[in-house]
Scaffold this active site. Structure first.
Site, PDB file in Angstrom:
ATOM      1  N   CYS A  52       0.843  -1.183   0.000  1.00 24.87           N
ATOM      2  CA  CYS A  52       0.000   0.000   0.000  1.00 24.87           C
ATOM      3  C   CYS A  52       0.887   1.245   0.000  1.00 24.87           C
ATOM      4  CB  CYS A  52      -0.895  -0.131   1.205  1.00 24.87           C
ATOM      5  SG  CYS A  52      -1.337   1.285   2.063  1.00 24.87           S
ATOM      6  N   CYS A  54       1.585   4.985   0.166  1.00 28.25           N
ATOM      7  CA  CYS A  54       2.250   5.909   1.085  1.00 28.25           C
ATOM      8  C   CYS A  54       2.458   5.301   2.469  1.00 28.25           C
ATOM      9  CB  CYS A  54       1.498   7.222   1.168  1.00 28.25           C
ATOM     10  SG  CYS A  54      -0.204   7.060   1.680  1.00 28.25           S
TER      11      CYS A  54
END
Length: 145
Positions: A52, A54
């Site tokens: 995932c 950031c």
């Protein structure tokens, strides 16, 4: 020119795995490996890895840099959400009272959860903020090594 998405994702996953293993975490890929690791005496930090964007890009560097501290867990392990599903599901069964979250960190002592740093504690923060959260947990629950 087209990009093969599966090939791209395999490369991203491989890089995310390598990054956390290079930091000193043992990869757990089965439910049995999780049970063995979490049965160990002492403190264990479980990093639930994730591609995932950031949040994963914050959690992995934080996982590495947090270890530069006088107090730290006896054992460092990782499971990979969305990749090693059986291991991740088993690890999450130890995180009683917390919903599935990735990336995340769980600090256990003698197999019992004592601190959880969930995705919402990671996403939107800088790596050093997450390092501080991890080291605060180490300060409370870990011995000097």
């Amino acid at each position: 020119m087209s990009i093969d998405f599966n090939l791209f994702m395999n490369d991203v996953v491989r890089q995310a795995r390598q990054e956390i293993v290079a930091a000193g975490y043992q990869e757990l890929k089965s439910a049995e490996e999780v049970d063995e690791a979490l049965a160990q005496k002492g403190t264990t930090l479980v990093m639930v890895n994730s591609v995932c964007g950031c949040a994963g890009g914050i959690a992995r560097p934080a996982a590495a840099h947090a270890l530069h501290y006088d107090k730290r867990p006896n054992h460092l392990v990782t499971v990979f959400a969305g990749q090693d599903k059986e291991a991740t599901e088993r690890a999450r069964s130890y995180f009683t009272g917390f919903p599935p979250s990735s990336p995340s960190f769980a600090l256990l002592k003698d197999g019992k959860i004592c601190e959880m740093i969930e995705r919402h504690d990671i996403e939107g923060f800088g790596p050093m903020d997450v390092v501080q959260k991890l080291q605060n947990a180490f300060e409370k629950h870990c011995d000097e090594l």
